[in-house]
Design a protein around this motif. Structure first.
Motif, PDB file in Angstrom:
ATOM      1  N   LEU A   1       0.870  -1.171   0.000  1.00 37.57           N
ATOM      2  CA  LEU A   1       0.000   0.000   0.000  1.00 37.57           C
ATOM      3  C   LEU A   1       0.906   1.221   0.000  1.00 37.57           C
ATOM      4  O   LEU A   1       1.597   1.484   0.986  1.00 37.57           O
ATOM      5  CB  LEU A   1      -0.918   0.006   1.222  1.00 37.57           C
ATOM      6  CG  LEU A   1      -1.866  -1.182   1.373  1.00 37.57           C
ATOM      7  CD1 LEU A   1      -2.639  -1.083   2.678  1.00 37.57           C
ATOM      8  CD2 LEU A   1      -2.808  -1.278   0.194  1.00 37.57           C
ATOM      9  N   VAL A   2       0.923   1.949  -1.104  1.00 31.46           N
ATOM     10  CA  VAL A   2       1.761   3.138  -1.233  1.00 31.46           C
ATOM     11  C   VAL A   2       0.984   4.314  -0.658  1.00 31.46           C
ATOM     12  O   VAL A   2      -0.123   4.618  -1.113  1.00 31.46           O
ATOM     13  CB  VAL A   2       2.130   3.384  -2.713  1.00 31.46           C
ATOM     14  CG1 VAL A   2       2.974   4.636  -2.855  1.00 31.46           C
ATOM     15  CG2 VAL A   2       2.852   2.176  -3.293  1.00 31.46           C
ATOM     16  N   THR A   3       1.573   4.972   0.345  1.00 31.92           N
ATOM     17  CA  THR A   3       0.913   6.099   0.998  1.00 31.92           C
ATOM     18  C   THR A   3       1.792   7.335   0.954  1.00 31.92           C
ATOM     19  O   THR A   3       2.946   7.279   0.533  1.00 31.92           O
ATOM     20  CB  THR A   3       0.589   5.772   2.475  1.00 31.92           C
ATOM     21  OG1 THR A   3       1.807   5.770   3.224  1.00 31.92           O
ATOM     22  CG2 THR A   3      -0.112   4.442   2.624  1.00 31.92           C
ATOM     23  N   GLU A   4       1.246   8.434   1.429  1.00 31.61           N
ATOM     24  CA  GLU A   4       1.997   9.686   1.513  1.00 31.61           C
ATOM     25  C   GLU A   4       3.166   9.564   2.485  1.00 31.61           C
ATOM     26  O   GLU A   4       4.183  10.216   2.341  1.00 31.61           O
ATOM     27  CB  GLU A   4       1.074  10.813   1.997  1.00 31.61           C
ATOM     28  CG  GLU A   4      -0.082  11.084   1.089  1.00 31.61           C
ATOM     29  CD  GLU A   4      -1.121  11.988   1.726  1.00 31.61           C
ATOM     30  OE1 GLU A   4      -1.214  12.053   2.974  1.00 31.61           O
ATOM     31  OE2 GLU A   4      -1.860  12.631   0.963  1.00 31.61           O
ATOM     32  N   ASN A   5       3.020   8.697   3.486  1.00 33.36           N
ATOM     33  CA  ASN A   5       4.003   8.581   4.557  1.00 33.36           C
ATOM     34  C   ASN A   5       4.861   7.328   4.463  1.00 33.36           C
ATOM     35  O   ASN A   5       5.438   6.899   5.455  1.00 33.36           O
ATOM     36  CB  ASN A   5       3.289   8.602   5.912  1.00 33.36           C
ATOM     37  CG  ASN A   5       2.460   9.851   6.083  1.00 33.36           C
ATOM     38  OD1 ASN A   5       2.879  10.931   5.691  1.00 33.36           O
ATOM     39  ND2 ASN A   5       1.277   9.703   6.626  1.00 33.36           N
ATOM     40  N   GLY A   6       4.922   6.707   3.286  1.00 32.35           N
ATOM     41  CA  GLY A   6       5.722   5.493   3.137  1.00 32.35           C
ATOM     42  C   GLY A   6       4.875   4.324   2.688  1.00 32.35           C
ATOM     43  O   GLY A   6       3.670   4.443   2.496  1.00 32.35           O
TER      44      GLY A   6
END
Length: 162
Positions: free
Chosen positions: A105-110
């Motif tokens: 899961l690619v997120t804003e925070n890593g």
């Protein structure tokens, strides 16, 4: 406000959580936290097999269910409730290739790595108090058992099937 499913899949799919408010598959967040299981999982195996068979024979199976008419009461409920969407249908439609075990899961925070089974059985929180998730959105990931209900994976921008 979209979330693509890419990687080791037959079909790359783009999810648009802004339209899920009109989808019949959505579940109230309160129901998820109370039951920790969807109603589909509470049915017995024979009934599940029967429903799968009927869906395969139904030519309208590939069309997602949509609320055709929304009454005033339902409209007010939609504008004030929090909703989650089960991910199983989307993952099945992407047709994951064999030997896939984990997902990023690619997120804003890593990036967060989870198993494919956790993703299939998980939920995306897409509306909080009737409003789309603009801050830390467009969706938050919740495990099926509700283990991370107070600390969901937020800011998901992309799902990469490894």
């Amino acid at each position: 406000m979209i979330v693509p499913i890419i990687g080791n899949v037959t079909y790359s799919i783009t999810l648009d959580p802004t339209v899920w408010i009109f989808d019949d598959r959505k579940i109230l967040l309160e129901e998820l936290t109370e039951n920790k299981l969807s109603t589909a999982e509470e049915t017995d195996e024979i009934e599940k097999a029967s429903k799968r068979w009927e869906k395969e024979l139904d030519p309208q199976f590939h069309k997602p269910p949509v609320n055709r008419s929304i009454k005033q009461f339902e409209r007010e409920k939609i504008l004030t409730s929090s909703y989650v969407m089960p991910l199983k249908d989307f993952i099945n439609n992407a047709e994951i290739k064999t030997d896939v075990e984990d997902v990023t899961l690619v997120t804003e925070n890593g990036d967060y790595n989870i198993t494919i089974d956790d993703l299939k059985e998980g939920y995306f929180l897409f509306a909080l108090d009737g409003k789309p998730l603009k801050e830390n959105g467009p969706v938050h990931f919740l495990y099926q058992d509700g283990a991370n209900i107070n600390d969901p994976i937020v800011g998901i921008k992309k799902i990469v099937i490894n």
